[in-house]
Write a protein that holds these residues in place. Structure first.
Motif, PDB file in Angstrom:
ATOM      1  N   ALA A   1       0.832  -1.211   0.000  1.00  0.00           N
ATOM      2  CA  ALA A   1       0.000   0.000   0.000  1.00  0.00           C
ATOM      3  C   ALA A   1       0.868   1.264   0.000  1.00  0.00           C
ATOM      4  N   ILE A   2       1.965   1.235   0.764  1.00  0.00           N
ATOM      5  CA  ILE A   2       2.877   2.399   0.788  1.00  0.00           C
ATOM      6  C   ILE A   2       3.555   2.567  -0.573  1.00  0.00           C
ATOM      7  N   ASP A   3       4.030   1.458  -1.143  1.00  0.00           N
ATOM      8  CA  ASP A   3       4.661   1.529  -2.473  1.00  0.00           C
ATOM      9  C   ASP A   3       3.715   2.173  -3.478  1.00  0.00           C
ATOM     10  N   LYS A   4       2.453   1.736  -3.437  1.00  0.00           N
ATOM     11  CA  LYS A   4       1.461   2.276  -4.387  1.00  0.00           C
ATOM     12  C   LYS A   4       1.176   3.743  -4.110  1.00  0.00           C
ATOM     13  N   ALA A   5       0.989   4.077  -2.824  1.00  0.00           N
ATOM     14  CA  ALA A   5       0.574   5.434  -2.464  1.00  0.00           C
ATOM     15  C   ALA A   5       1.654   6.463  -2.796  1.00  0.00           C
ATOM     16  N   PHE A   6       2.929   6.066  -2.621  1.00  0.00           N
ATOM     17  CA  PHE A   6       4.020   7.036  -2.794  1.00  0.00           C
ATOM     18  C   PHE A   6       4.832   6.807  -4.069  1.00  0.00           C
ATOM     19  N   GLY A   7       4.515   5.737  -4.804  1.00  0.00           N
ATOM     20  CA  GLY A   7       5.251   5.464  -6.036  1.00  0.00           C
ATOM     21  C   GLY A   7       6.710   5.117  -5.797  1.00  0.00           C
ATOM     22  N   ILE A   8       6.955   4.384  -4.715  1.00  0.00           N
ATOM     23  CA  ILE A   8       8.335   4.017  -4.355  1.00  0.00           C
ATOM     24  C   ILE A   8       8.427   2.509  -4.153  1.00  0.00           C
ATOM     25  N   LYS A   9       9.601   2.051  -3.784  1.00  0.00           N
ATOM     26  CA  LYS A   9       9.801   0.641  -3.451  1.00  0.00           C
ATOM     27  C   LYS A   9      10.559   0.590  -2.129  1.00  0.00           C
ATOM     28  N   LEU A  10       9.813   0.372  -1.058  1.00  0.00           N
ATOM     29  CA  LEU A  10      10.457   0.283   0.258  1.00  0.00           C
ATOM     30  C   LEU A  10      11.485  -0.844   0.233  1.00  0.00           C
ATOM     31  N   PRO A  11      12.725  -0.567   0.600  1.00  0.00           N
ATOM     32  CA  PRO A  11      13.764  -1.617   0.538  1.00  0.00           C
ATOM     33  C   PRO A  11      13.693  -2.574   1.721  1.00  0.00           C
ATOM     34  N   LEU A  12      12.606  -3.317   1.809  1.00  0.00           N
ATOM     35  CA  LEU A  12      12.374  -4.172   2.978  1.00  0.00           C
ATOM     36  C   LEU A  12      13.455  -5.226   3.163  1.00  0.00           C
ATOM     37  N   GLU A  13      13.909  -5.804   2.063  1.00  0.00           N
ATOM     38  CA  GLU A  13      14.930  -6.858   2.183  1.00  0.00           C
ATOM     39  C   GLU A  13      16.209  -6.291   2.801  1.00  0.00           C
ATOM     40  N   GLN A  14      16.606  -5.119   2.334  1.00  0.00           N
ATOM     41  CA  GLN A  14      17.820  -4.485   2.866  1.00  0.00           C
ATOM     42  C   GLN A  14      17.641  -4.136   4.340  1.00  0.00           C
ATOM     43  N   TRP A  15      16.486  -3.582   4.669  1.00  0.00           N
ATOM     44  CA  TRP A  15      16.222  -3.205   6.059  1.00  0.00           C
ATOM     45  C   TRP A  15      16.250  -4.431   6.967  1.00  0.00           C
ATOM     46  N   THR A  16      15.569  -5.484   6.513  1.00  0.00           N
ATOM     47  CA  THR A  16      15.498  -6.708   7.321  1.00  0.00           C
ATOM     48  C   THR A  16      16.894  -7.275   7.554  1.00  0.00           C
ATOM     49  N   GLN A  17      17.703  -7.267   6.501  1.00  0.00           N
ATOM     50  CA  GLN A  17      19.063  -7.790   6.629  1.00  0.00           C
ATOM     51  C   GLN A  17      19.879  -6.953   7.609  1.00  0.00           C
TER      52      GLN A  17
END
Lengths: 153, 93
Positions: B46-62
């Protein structure tokens, strides 16, 4: 389509990496123990297996787009609609479209038609994870067997 | 136009069925709001769609798993919103 083995896709008809769409075909088997229970005397393809069929088409789409870098595991099903019944022997045309490739996940929309009629559709979410053990080899072999274009694999 | 926090709070409220008034800039998405990893994927979508971005979840999780960055840096909402603003600005640049 071999329901008992969860082999839901017979053939990939087309894979368009640029358009991020995969089309596949499958034929519901004439006989299966599944139909003995669903339902006795009135065989119908269960909605959960139609969902699995959409998920597998989406999964092969994602595998092709990511060139088998990650394994897509089904994580969510939204807005699933089952619009008509499908029985033994029905030919299915399955289409999966990528909606979004996020970090560690992907979202697709998929639909199935039979004899020109809309059967079902849903939005599916997949968690993208490293392949466990030698699963990549198995998935590549299955993808090749159903005709996912070699350059995508 | 809604602020980044308002948009994110509304997304979390709708996605996870959490009363909007319980969500503050100081809320930790996981520890305070009980958002699990699967629900966070829905939120990220939902955030990716709303802001037109790609949250770097994999990087953050790592980074969190390796102990390089405390989880609060990404999952306390005011910090999450700051990261979103940075990603939006980077995209526009």
């Amino acid at each position: 389509m071999r329901l008992e083995y969860f082999q839901m896709i017979d053939r990939v008809a087309s894979f368009d990496a640029a358009a991020q769409v995969l089309s596949a075909t499958s034929t519901v088997p004439d006989d299966s123990p599944v139909f003995e229970g669903h339902f006795p005397g009135h065989p119908l393809m269960p909605g959960v297996l139609l969902t699995e069929t959409m998920a597998q088409a989406s999964g092969y789409l994602v595998l092709g787009l990511l060139k088998f870098s990650h394994m897509p595991f089904l994580a969510g099903v939204e807005k699933a609609k089952f619009r008509t019944f499908v029985g033994p022997g029905a030919g299915l045309a399955i289409e999966a479209q990528l909606v979004h490739h996020g970090s560690g996940y992907a979202v697709t929309k998929a639909k199935i038609r039979s004899d020109g009629k809309a059967v079902c559709d849903a939005e599916l979410m997949f968690r993208l994870m490293p392949f466990p053990n030698d699963m990549a080899t198995v998935m590549r072999a299955q993808a090749q067997a159903i005709g996912l274009v070699p350059e995508a694999a | 136009m809604a602020s980044t926090f308002e948009t994110v709070a509304n997304i979390i409220s709708e996605t996870c069925d959490i009363p909007r008034e319980q969500i503050t800039p100081e809320s930790h998405a996981i520890e305070d709001l009980g958002v699990d990893s699967l629900a966070f994927l829905d939120i990220a979508f939902a955030i990716d769609k709303a802001f037109g971005i790609k949250l770097p979840l994999e990087q953050w999780t790592q980074e969190v798993n390796e102990g390089k960055v405390p989880a609060e840096e990404y999952f306390v909402l005011k910090n999450l919103c700051a990261r979103i603003d940075q990603l939006v600005a980077a995209k526009a640049a």
